[in-house]
Structures are given as C-alpha cells and as structure tokens.
Design an enzyme around this catalytic site. Structure first.
Site, PDB file in Angstrom:
ATOM      1  CG  ASP A  87      -0.307   0.251   2.646  1.00 26.46           C
ATOM      2  OD1 ASP A  87       0.764  -0.779   2.689  1.00 26.46           O
ATOM      3  OD2 ASP A  87      -0.640   0.828   3.463  1.00 26.46           O
ATOM      4  CG  ASP A 118       7.363   4.084   2.146  1.00 22.00           C
ATOM      5  OD1 ASP A 118       7.523   3.043   2.511  1.00 22.00           O
ATOM      6  OD2 ASP A 118       6.760   5.215   2.725  1.00 22.00           O
ATOM      7  CD  GLU A 153       4.209   1.234   7.072  1.00 22.72           C
ATOM      8  OE1 GLU A 153       5.114   1.603   7.870  1.00 22.72           O
ATOM      9  OE2 GLU A 153       3.774   1.960   6.088  1.00 22.72           O
ATOM     10  CD  GLU A 182       8.678   1.040   5.973  1.00 20.02           C
ATOM     11  OE1 GLU A 182       8.959   2.146   5.132  1.00 20.02           O
ATOM     12  OE2 GLU A 182       7.536   0.520   5.792  1.00 20.02           O
TER      13      GLU A 182
END
Length: 404
Positions: A87, A118, A153, A182
């Site tokens: 997401d 990201d 997330e 990340e």
C-alpha cells in the site's frame, strides 16, 4: 530439503526493476490493493512459494488483504522473513507530478512513481534476490524463506502485519529473523540500517472554562492560559539525554485549537495535541503519569474547579535489536553489496517492525528515503539492483551460519 517441483532456471533472471514497475502501476493507495498482491503471487509461485492470502477485518476500519508466502516447510530449518507493504500514500496534487505517479517510468536512471522508494522497489528486490538464492542452491537447503506483505502499513495498521503475525503464531509458524524493507538510507544506499525504533505516545488535552464577554472577564473563565501553562510545563522539561543506541526523547506540540472566530468572546474550551517520541529510558506508563500530574497540578491550582479532559494514545513501544551475530551478518551484507559501512540507527518514525520485534530479531534496510511520500517519488535503478544484491547476501549469510 528440496524445493517443490519447479523450474528454478528462470529464477535468477527475475528483473527487480521490471517487477517494481509492475507493482508501481497498481494504484494501491491504502486500503486498495488494485492487483499488487496478485503480481507478487505470480512472481513467487513459479519459484515454489506457497502463497496465502489473508484478509482481516475490524469494526470501523477497512478490510485488508495481506500475503504470506513461504518457500519450504515449517519446522524444517530456520525461517528468514522479509516484511513489507504494497500500500502507498495518496499522490496529492497530480498536476504537481512531472510523470504519471502510477506509470512506473524510468527517466535518467531513476524509476518514478508512488511506492518507488516506499517500498515496492524493495519488495521486488527481495523477490529477485530470493530467486537467485534458490537457484544457486538448486532449491536444496535446510530452511524457509518467507515474505509477509501487508496492504495496511500506511493506514491504521490494524488489519495488516499485526494480525498476520498473530495468525502465524496460532498456526504454530515461527519466524527466526526478519528484514523490513523500509527506506532507511538518508542520502546513499548502504549508509544506514535500523536496529530499533523509538516509541510514540500522543496526548490530547482539552481544558474547559466558561464562555463569556471579554469586557466582563469576572463572569467568565478563560481556559487558554491554563492550557498554555500545561504545555509550557510539558515542553520545558528535558525528558532524558538518550543513550548509546537512542537519541534523546522528544516532545512536540502538534496543534493548539480554540475554534473561536470572535475577538470579543472568551472561549469555553481550548484543545491541544502533542506527541512524544521516546527511547528506552522512558516507559509509556511513566510518561502518561507525568502528563496527568501536570494537568492536575495546573488545573487544580486555580481553586475554581477547573476541568480538563485527557486522552492518552499509545502509538508504539520502543524496541532495540541488540547488536550481535544477526545484526553483524546483516550489516556485513550491506557492506559487501554497497561498499559502505552502515550506521546502526534507531532514528525516524515507526514501522511494522514494532510488531515483528515481539516475535523475532528484526532489522530494517531499504532504499534512500529522500523522496518517499513526496511528489515525483523515485528510486535509482542502480540502487534497486544493488539492494537486491544486499538481500541475497543477507540470505546467504543467514543460512550459511548460526546467526539468529
């Protein structure tokens, strides 16, 4: 153990950049999936991964699809997990972008699109790394490789990683180590790896008074001075000086609201919100007790029955994966793959590592984060390829040693 019947000859040819492009072209703004998990399944199943879709719900939150993919059988060797999320945050003003935010275009060696940094590119890098690793072993080694991919997330983080972990525990599935993809690097790939995160605590303070005319203050009770006294007392205290792994705890006032459009009316209430990012020198209970005492002291000192409402919300607890064989092995893979010595850091915000740390040792390493959540988010193609090399090195070190 041996892999399921599959042709691993093509595994080493998975292009992480192409896979990242395919993922970026799915406009998977939380909570939408838009086909992203299906693309991952299509890449993983030919390698012999067993893919489970896990959909979780909770009142007042959107249903979320998650993916847990595992190569190997539980109980037959250690399980190395990669955790990430497909997401992404909204694009904001599309007109401000110089490219289609979901186009996955490559311009001057940079892959553009929401999720490029990201963290769709990191997921693609790990899938490619896992494919090469399995091909190099001809699918024969004792262990499990897994991916825990959520679609929650960037949202409430209620129906995602935390529930997948609970489900795995209920099924008797154990994770022995985890890397979260990340974007950890401030400027250059390889300069920073996260081995912990600070805790997060939010306080919502409302001080009540009595509304009235500013020309007759004796008939009213202005709550604003008391709220300012509370905030001053909280902000001026030095919480701590940090420690060897964490910077000092920090309190920030994020909003002060009265909602009063008139200049001749004393308001009935005043509201403020603050957030504390705290290290392992503090505890949530200790901070909550201190904030409560300050509010009681200020409001109780007026002698007029001043009232306040206080809501305290836990966002995350601080944690640290202590440097040892596992951290050293992961850092060595970064060093080998990038030529840089990674700083072992606990800075930044929170991530799903805060949930994973309760189950196994976890570190975070991904791409450069300078453009994450920004207009024209992007990642260098060379960095995506190098990150895949780092992840392959992590797998090799983990399964070739006793680190855990």
């Amino acid at each position: 153990m041996s892999a399921p019947a599959t042709d691993l000859s093509s595994a080493a040819r998975i292009d992480p950049v192409k896979l990242a492009q395919d993922l970026i072209r799915c406009p998977s703004v939380t909570p939408a999936d838009e086909g992203a998990l299906g693309i991952l399944e299509a890449a993983l199943k030919p390698l012999g991964f067993d893919c489970q879709r896990l959909r979780f719900s909770a009142p007042g939150t959107p249903d979320i699809d998650n993916l847990y993919a595992r190569w190997g059988q539980p109980g037959q060797g250690r399980n190395f997990c990669f955790a990430g999320h497909t997401d992404v945050v909204p694009v904001g003003d599309r007109k401000a972008w110089t490219v289609d935010p979901f186009g996955g275009e490559i311009i001057d060696g940079q892959l553009y699109g929401r999720g490029a940094s990201d963290m769709k590119s990191a997921i693609a890098a790990f899938v490619a790394a896992a494919g090469r690793f399995l091909a190099s072993r001809n699918g024969k080694f004792s262990g499990c490789i897994s991916l825990l991919i959520t679609g929650d997330e960037e949202g409430p983080a209620i129906n995602g990683t935390v529930k997948v972990l609970q489900h795995l525990a209920e099924q008797g599935e154990k994770l022995d180590a985890c890397v979260v993809g990340e974007p950890t690097n401030p400027r250059q790939l390889g300069e920073m790896m996260k081995i912990g995160r600070r805790g997060s605590l939010t306080a919502r303070i409302t001080v009540h008074g009595i509304q009235g005319h500013v020309g007759y203050p004796h008939l009213a009770d202005n709550p604003i001075p008391r709220l300012l006294d509370i905030l001053t007392a909280l902000k001026t205290r030095r919480l701590d000086t940090g420690n060897v792994h964490f910077e000092p705890s920090n309190l920030e006032i994020t909003t002060i609201d009265v909602g009063n459009p008139a200049n001749n009316v004393i308001p009935a209430s005043a509201h403020a919100v603050l957030n504390i990012r705290y290290n392992t020198e503090q505890t949530a209970d200790g901070l909550k007790s201190w904030i409560t005492r300050v509010c009681e002291s200020v409001c109780g000192s007026q002698g007029n029955g001043a009232r306040f409402d206080l809501v305290l919300e836990d966002g995350a607890m601080p944690f640290l994966t202590k440097p040892g064989p596992f951290v050293a092995a992961m850092a060595d893979a970064v060093r080998e793959g990038t030529g840089r010595e990674p700083e072992l850091s606990t800075t930044g915000g929170t991530s799903d590592a805060r949930f994973i740390q309760a189950y196994c040792p976890v570190v975070e390493f991904g791409l450069v984060g300078q453009t994450m959540h920004k207009v024209d988010e992007r990642a260098a193609v060379a960095d995506i390829q190098a990150l895949s090399v780092v992840y392959e090195g992590m797998l090799r070190r983990f399964f070739d040693s006793a680190t855990a």
